[in-house]
Write an enzyme that holds these catalytic residues in place. Sequence first.
Site, PDB file in Angstrom:
ATOM      1  N   LYS A  73       0.847  -1.192   0.000  1.00 39.51           N
ATOM      2  CA  LYS A  73       0.000   0.000   0.000  1.00 39.51           C
ATOM      3  C   LYS A  73       0.887   1.247   0.000  1.00 39.51           C
ATOM      4  O   LYS A  73       2.010   1.219   0.487  1.00 39.51           O
ATOM      5  CB  LYS A  73      -0.869  -0.067   1.264  1.00 39.51           C
ATOM      6  CG  LYS A  73      -1.928   0.994   1.431  1.00 39.51           C
ATOM      7  CD  LYS A  73      -2.781   0.654   2.679  1.00 39.51           C
ATOM      8  CE  LYS A  73      -3.726   1.765   3.064  1.00 39.51           C
ATOM      9  NZ  LYS A  73      -4.565   1.420   4.237  1.00 39.51           N
ATOM     10  N   SER A 105      -9.730  -0.723   7.550  1.00 39.76           N
ATOM     11  CA  SER A 105      -9.201  -0.403   6.219  1.00 39.76           C
ATOM     12  C   SER A 105      -8.656  -1.576   5.419  1.00 39.76           C
ATOM     13  O   SER A 105      -8.333  -1.431   4.238  1.00 39.76           O
ATOM     14  CB  SER A 105      -8.093   0.656   6.337  1.00 39.76           C
ATOM     15  OG  SER A 105      -8.658   1.931   6.508  1.00 39.76           O
ATOM     16  N   SER A 153      -9.499   2.109   3.672  1.00 44.21           N
ATOM     17  CA  SER A 153      -8.603   2.848   2.822  1.00 44.21           C
ATOM     18  C   SER A 153      -7.728   2.000   1.913  1.00 44.21           C
ATOM     19  O   SER A 153      -7.161   2.529   0.953  1.00 44.21           O
ATOM     20  CB  SER A 153      -7.711   3.729   3.699  1.00 44.21           C
ATOM     21  OG  SER A 153      -6.836   2.932   4.482  1.00 44.21           O
TER      22      SER A 153
END
Lengths: 122, 489
Positions: free
Chosen positions: B87, B186, B162
């Site tokens: 990420k 997330s 997220s």
Amino acid sequence: MAAESGMTEMGDRPVIDAELVRRTARLARLEVTEDEIPGLVDHLEKMLDLVEQLELTESKTSHEQLASARMDGEKLSLSKWREDVVAGESDPGGPRRPEKLGENAPDWRDGSFVTPRVVGGD
Amino acid sequence: MVNDAASSLPDPGATSHEVLAHLQSGKCTTKALISEYLNFLETTGKRLGAVVEVFSQSALQEAEASDARRMAGETLGVLEGIPFTAKMNICTEEGTTDASSAMLAGFEAGVDATVVQKMRSAGAILVGKSSCDEFAMGASNESSAHGVVRNPWDESRVPGGSSGGAAALAGAFGWAIHLGSDTGGSIRQPAAFCSATGMKPTWGRVSRRGLIAFGSSLDQIGPLARDAKDCQIALEVLQGSDPLDATSLSFSESSKEPIRKIGWIRQGFGEGIDASIREQVEAARSILEKDGIEFVEVSLPTMAQANACYQVIATAEASSNLARYDGIHVGKRLSSNDLEELYSSSRSSGFGAEVRRRILLGTFVLSSGYIDAYYGRAQSVRQEIREEILSALDDVDALMMPVSPFAPFKIGERIDDPLALYACDILTVTANLAGVPAVAVPCAFDNEGLPVGMQWLGKHGDDHRLLQLASLWQELNDTWKSVPQGGQS
């Protein structure tokens, strides 16, 4: 106006207005424009509506009790400090590419971060 | 030796462990596999907005080196040849790590996070960086400086957030492991939205050294992948105490016995939870019951306060963690002759609207006169939530509920209403506040063909027991095997 009423009551609701938003923004080192302020006042109002759901149960867990919180299985121990020595380039976490520090800085000269003058001046 | 041209690639939806067997049997080379995966990232991955950077050159070089190791009969890693992504808030030596924020545009960490090092040591090959909400703050992946990410099952809808980029990749195509982070859901919520499997480990089980901090008492790195077995293999690699992260620990499971008794969280099926979600998760319960899993009703009254508690603690910690972005040491700087003005103008220019809102709230709840009434109270409520969860887990092996109260929504539908976005988190934040592990799995598809996810929470350290339960579910139900139309390269 300040909510210093302890842990069992939410205390008086602070007045959320433009001045509070400006003051909080100053603390947060953020600029807010006059156009933004009504939206931020509205947002803070709504968030405080949400946050006021926070009600303690009869047990009234105190802030201090957190220090003796139940930590099943975790055995959080602070006895595992690493040696207090500067890590070399070959050590785990060592600065493999120390020049990267300066490369990422917005203004970096002669091994130092450059800032506006804070003392003295013209 | 396998001829690249003649090699047979795994199915698009194949798991990492199936790909490992595929490589081991010599059906294709690692180079052919990685080459095809890079093609997927460059086409579908970029079309979805899920991948920000693709490391083609280094990945192909590493694939060749892996093939050479295999040919030479050397000892191979447990993830040898498997592609993985990190990420955008996880530091990598190669490429940039900007947390999807203009504030950190162009930031080169120059060093791998511990989790990236561990994946590499296990033979996995870093192929790219996935998009996320700015500083991992969001539930729809609409606040990324790199643009919106699209759900592979319906590209007019959000992938969740997220870790929306990681989940969109995992939902669209197999083979890979994707490293995400979970502060209030997330990993799990986007996994549920994209029909992927995602794991939030016990807080502290996986090193966070090299993760750009959001809420330090909540943040946890974990894997997203096709199935629970992939997550289990990845967690074996990622877990363990790290001398460079004083909050990381080694854990053991509370029992070696498989999970057979599950608490059905009443509040997870109440007001605000869409009927279609409730029905699908209830149907999953029936399937598990037929397999001999015992269910008991569990009530967690403090869950009603979890979202409010989370909003206070997460924003307070965010306002602290993000104070370091001052325009001096790193990140965006606007020129000024005054230091204070330089700080505030740089920060206002670099942070997006949602991040600024959260910093403001966090600063407010920590400010003099309000800290006891808001932050102090939230900390106390957090302790009650934690006690309640742990007490419930004294009587059962795991707790079960949906992941999201509703199905993936349309891009733009909630972006102008922050509180509507925060509602996405009401079922996920509890695990973060209590620090317990939680795994999200595909449960079913609703009437519109949109993914529905469910989650189990376990005792501290019971991460692998949860993943074993998830594997059992995935033997009983094959929802997770589906790959979206158009998801392939």
